[in-house]
Design an enzyme around this catalytic site. Structure first.
Site, PDB file in Angstrom:
ATOM      1  N   LYS C 116       2.242   0.101  13.997  1.00 39.89           N
ATOM      2  CA  LYS C 116       2.342   0.822  12.724  1.00 39.89           C
ATOM      3  C   LYS C 116       2.528   2.323  12.971  1.00 39.89           C
ATOM      4  CE  LYS C 116       1.406  -3.283  11.404  1.00 39.89           C
ATOM      5  NZ  LYS C 116       2.494  -4.221  11.562  1.00 39.89           N
ATOM      6  N   GLU C 200      -4.027   5.756   6.137  1.00 35.18           N
ATOM      7  CA  GLU C 200      -2.869   6.011   5.303  1.00 35.18           C
ATOM      8  C   GLU C 200      -3.342   6.428   3.926  1.00 35.18           C
ATOM      9  OE1 GLU C 200       0.708   3.179   6.060  1.00 35.18           O
ATOM     10  OE2 GLU C 200      -0.141   2.709   4.098  1.00 35.18           O
ATOM     11  N   HIS C 235      -5.048  -6.613  -0.419  1.00 34.60           N
ATOM     12  CA  HIS C 235      -3.935  -6.294   0.485  1.00 34.60           C
ATOM     13  C   HIS C 235      -3.239  -7.525   1.058  1.00 34.60           C
ATOM     14  CE1 HIS C 235      -5.804  -2.496   0.059  1.00 34.60           C
ATOM     15  NE2 HIS C 235      -6.896  -2.936   0.643  1.00 34.60           N
ATOM     16  N   ARG C 292       9.131  -9.857  12.858  1.00 36.21           N
ATOM     17  CA  ARG C 292       9.042 -11.323  12.948  1.00 36.21           C
ATOM     18  C   ARG C 292       9.498 -11.899  11.613  1.00 36.21           C
ATOM     19  NH1 ARG C 292       5.093 -11.556   9.121  1.00 36.21           N
ATOM     20  NH2 ARG C 292       3.460  -9.971   9.254  1.00 36.21           N
TER      21      ARG C 292
END
Lengths: 171, 509, 509, 171
Positions: C116, C200, C235, C292
């Site tokens: 990330k 974040e 999430h 993926r």
């Protein structure tokens, strides 16, 4: 335990196998025609078995037929299997040639007799229609397996019949 | 839009229709005979009412009982499905009398197009080529036999009210005429309540191609393209696909135009199908109109993205077909197989009974229009169609690969099905090349089966080993008693296994 | 093309992959842990090998065992699915060492885009806007807390190696930071073998929109359009659809271009997904790349008609993406719901156990990507995803109607599922208007449930009557003992009923 | 036979029903709150019932819960049902307000204890996390239903637990 199985299929013809089964703590010990096989068998649902055979995965359904044989299907292949009994086997070898002797004609499925095409005393040829059974909205003509004389007609028009019920006799 | 629709049918098509109703927010009303109380369509409908004993004539073919249910339940429309009363003009007439909207063509259009002989006459007038044959029902079997003799065998005897391969017989010579006539008219009487037959010249190895049309009540008639239905057993379609390998864009346009012309000539409204035979030179001949939804409608749905049942309902409610639907571009390729309860190894005799166990396919490109479920007993009284399995893919090859894959996943224990027949057909080189015709399957079934390729043999050999071991385990009656414990399994013996065991013990030879 | 592919996964995605293999004529090799011997992917694969005990780290996460199976079985390629080792660069490296083709991106691309934090750095360089936050993994929780405080709550803690909502926690204030950090890193360690987190800024009510890309080994990178994945619980995506209601053609092009740019910058090959947040002003911010196949890939498959798994395999085999694939026109609308073994009435706690009974939907527009079956025991050791139910329709409205209809048909007895949650969501006016954002579902679940419309109430009242009567019959313990004979049923008491009875007697309160 | 059933659902709230069931030769005779109903009930599969109620078709699945209640689902509605026992009922009415008295905290699903967040003697608030259970790859925090004191912690880190197993006690 030792089992002899006679397998028949369209793709590979007829085949005789000798299977030895033994249980041990870890599962099955299996030899097939003398070759030891790694077999892992579990049941998935009634009559459905998952078999790992040296790593190859087969999903197998087993359906016993009225004649005592087993219909065995994998996703891609179909077999008929029966335990070998030398006497029983001999009689069945020539299933494709004309039947001999006194023949009981049985209903191949449940249904209703809609037409009789012959009566007692009639001469019939092999393949000639004897009577018509309606099942699942289709009319199915039941034919004589041999040439000969209709000894007796047991079915009546309009009569419901079960699978295996004797409909008439040809001698 | 309608509030409540009576579905005058059973099985997979009743389920198909009630699903459309549910998606449209319309209540669905099912009917059931005594042997159908547990049928899937009864379970899934919003409402369900009994309409009598098992024989169709006392239940699903009884217009009085249907109208009675419609009144009691407060329905405002009726969908007939296919088969049963779907092509009987008495049904739309009864609906009108009861104040119900019939989801299908007007009675007059049904008569002028649906009757095979009237349809042929209309086609003549609409300049649509027809197969040589009698334009009127046969009055006298002897005369017909003479005519057949003159026309040249083989000929087809077909029910005037027919459809679905019922009431139809191929007659190859004079000697077969009498029994063919007897069987066809008797079947026709049972299936449609009308034993009249007509005669048609039998073409050599034609393709059976049909055009799906939609016509609204405002004069718009559109063609949704063709379905290839040449794979038939005894005149009964078993595989359908779209598009057809032999139809060129030009021919598609010509046949579509002919179908639209015929529909207009007959004052047709709603969904209908115009059937043609196409010969080796790509000449096409009108065969008959099916004035109803076809069994194989999902094939067209998968390539066009349209929902034909919802469109039927919208048309019946007076909606206009929007312009956009004419410009629908088919995408990819779709193929349907009809899964029947019948035994391919025993002359395709029907195989009613209880579905003990069932594994159904899924995943990408697979649609299953099911009329049955595990644990249900398939009754002996109706059509043996269990389910329709439809595959979609970007190409014919991908579609066939998916269908083959789905058939490998499909297992039914307890009754016989024709799934193995499809596995065989989908491996046939002729079929893979699209070289099929209406007698292709019957001819295939007469040929002895030959071994497949070396690779196939090898997989067959392992499968044979597995089958032999399974048979031995069955004989040992141990793959249950010992709970099938594998080396790697840590499962405890469970009720499931015990039940399975008992089920098998019951069934041991 | 490959001869034999090892599928380094389990459950529905392993089934999905082996179906693609079968359709391509490639042999599929499954692996299974001790509790997975009877799993659907083992049953359906061509070959299957045990790889150890239930805990993932001793089986599905063991690269050594996977390589061992690949060697023994003679595989020439490996598909990782999603989750487990799918984003672990050690797996493609091990494949290279073993002489296997990895069906996915090169290890380097996985690292530069999949991490990330590295992905954010690359996005900066490729001129793709990113969400404010730390560009490096958090070294020190205390410092991160100070940074979060400065950036302003709420903030998200996210696993560097993460995906699928695991190892992620929303932190709304200083007090929650410590426990959030603890849970997220612990989950991350268990799920990915890597407990590093990053931070974040949490945007206000953004849409979660992701772009599906395909890149071949010859330099072609294409976008297949977006998926709208804003409906999330904690999430974790629960509903995905395409197209998104908020994305305009212009924005779709911009986001697609950004995704392609980023993929090129990272040297990406194979299928991948670039995730963005989109705010109310249609600004988009790069979130992360999933290197993926995604859980929700069927949504894109249904609107494009492409088979992403087959394309992954073709790309890995060195095939070029044909030009035609860039011009694929999406058709209609697709929506997926993720059916989990969890109890919406009890805090969504997982609900492993035996599936006693199961009725699955079918018919037009319905695709079921299943990982389970009736009679199977859902193990406690893995992700609770049972199946994915995907609907397609000509419009968003038709798609929702089909999905709702399919969910009504879907029944599972024995374990709890979240199907009822979807029935609820699909009735919410906000959802029907497309007014959703990443916190929408969490907010919905905090609100008390209100009664539905008058019409709903009436149907609810009849349903309540039916439920009360069923409860009384259950209490009477008679709907089995007396074989539930209805007035119209002529069934004989059967083994089925007896088994059902016993199953229920066992389960009576 | 007379049955009193308490039904709860989100859409219609709580409802008490009085059902009388009687079998006759043709099937069931049912009255619901005194109204006679035409009911045709057949079993489709284990725990799945098809009910025709004055013509309306309901497919109903019944799942008994650990607390003795029944979870009842139709395609569109979900209910919780329990036979009414006045004593048992009274205690359950205020399920949304804070629990009172000595509380046994039980595992809501099988799993593994991964963290203990409290120890015996700790003061806890209502809603405070007590311990974390991992099941199906998710970490689920088990919270205290009341403010009070941790009397005892029975679970150990790493310990597998079954649904319903007591984990700790808060007084």
């Amino acid at each position: 335990m030792r089992y002899e199985v006679q397998l028949t299929s369209f793709s590979s013809g007829e085949k005789k196998c000798l299977i030895e089964l033994e249980r041990d703590t870890a599962g099955w010990r299996v030899t097939l025609d003398g070759r030891p096989m790694a077999v892992d068998a579990v049941q998935i649902a009634p009559n459905i078995l998952s078999l790992l055979l040296d790593g190859q995965s087969f999903e197998i359904s087993v359906t016993p037929a009225a004649d005592g044989k087993l219909k065995i299907q994998t996703g891609t292949h179909e077999f008929t299997a029966e335990g070998i009994d030398p006497r029983a086997w001999r009689g069945r070898r020539h299933s494709h040639v004309e039947a001999e002797g006194r023949q009981q004609i049985v209903a191949p499925m449940p249904g209703k007799v809609v037409h009789l095409l012959v009566k007692a005393g009639d001469q019939v040829e092999a393949g000639q229609g004897l009577l018509v059974i309606e099942a699942m909205k289709m009319q199915n003509e039941i034919r004589s397996p041999k040439g000969g004389t209709v000894e007796r007609v047991l079915a009546k028009p309009g009569q419901p019949v079960n699978a295996g019920e004797v409909l008439c006799i040809v001698t | 839009m309608f509030k409540k629709i009576l579905i005058a049918n059973r099985g997979e098509i009743a389920v198909r229709i009630l699903r459309a109703c549910r998606e449209l927010g319309i209540r669905s009303v099912a009917v059931f005979s005594d042997v159908d109380r547990k049928s899937l369509h009864v379970r899934l409908a919003d409402e369900a009412y009994p309409i009598g004993p098992a024989p169709s004539r006392e239940s699903y073919l009884s217009i009085d009982k249907l109208m009675d249910v419609a009144r009691r339940a407060g329905c405002d429309a009726l969908h007939p499905g296919y088969g049963f009363l779907a092509e009987n003009a008495a049904l739309p007439r009864a609906c009108t009398d009861t104040g119900l909207t019939f989801i299908g063509p007007p009675a007059e259009a049904m008569e002028s197009l649906g009757s095979k002989t009237a349809g042929r006459q209309l086609a003549h007038r609409a300049d649509v080529p027809v197969v040589p044959g009698t334009n009127d029902p046969i009055e006298n079997p002897r005369e017909a036999q003479t005519l057949a003799h003159r026309m040249g065998y083989p000929v087809l005897l077909k029910a005037v009210a027919g459809g679905g391969g019922k009431g139809m017989r191929l007659v190859s010579n004079d000697a077969e005429f009498e029994s063919g006539f007897r069987d066809a008219s008797s079947e026709a009487l049972n299936a449609f309540g009308d034993d009249r037959l007509y005669l048609e010249k039998y073409l050599y190895r034609p393709h059976h191609i049909e055009i799906q049309i939609l016509a609204d009540a405002h004069g718009r008639v559109v063609s949704l393209g063709e379905r290839e239905c040449s794979v038939q057993r005894r005149h009964q379609k078993v595989i359908e696909e779209a598009p057809s390998s032999v139809i060129t864009p030009d021919l598609r346009k010509k046949m579509g135009d002919a179908a639209v012309r015929l529909a207009r000539a007959g004052g047709y409204v709603n969904a209908g199908t115009v059937e043609f035979l196409v010969d080796a030179n790509l000449n096409f001949y009108f065969l008959e109109v099916n004035t109803r939804l076809q069994v194989e409608h999902p094939v067209t749905e998968q390539v066009t993205g349209l929902d034909l049942v919802k469109l039927q309902i919208a048309i019946a409610a007076g909606h206009r077909l929007p312009f956009a639907w004419e410009s629908i571009t088919p995408r990819g390729h779709a193929m349907e197989v009809r899964l029947y309860a019948e035994d391919p190894d025993n002359n395709f005799f029907p195989s009613p009974g209880t579905i003990i166990s069932r594994q159904v396919p899924g995943g990408p490109g697979i649609r299953l229009d099911d009329g049955v479920y595990e644990g249900w007993t398939v009754p002996n009284d109706y059509d043996p169609l269990l389910s329709k399995l439809i595959a979609w893919g970007n190409s014919r090859e991908e579609t066939i690969a998916r269908l083959r894959r789905a058939l490998e996943e499909y297992t039914v224990v307890g009754i016989k099905t024709n799934a193995g027949l499809f596995r065989r057909i989908l491996d046939e080189p002729d079929f893979l090349r699209g070289e099929i015709h209406t007698k292709w399957l019957d001819e295939l079934l007469c040929r002895p089966r030959t071994s497949v390729s070396a690779d196939g043999d090898q997989s067959g050999s392992s499968a044979a080993d597995a089958a032999a071991i399974a048979a031995a385990m069955w004989q040992a009656n141990q793959w249950d008693r010992h709970s099938c414990l594998s080396a790697s399994s840590t499962d405890q013996p469970s009720r499931w296994k015990q039940e399975g065991r008992r089920a098998q013990l019951d069934r041991l030879p």
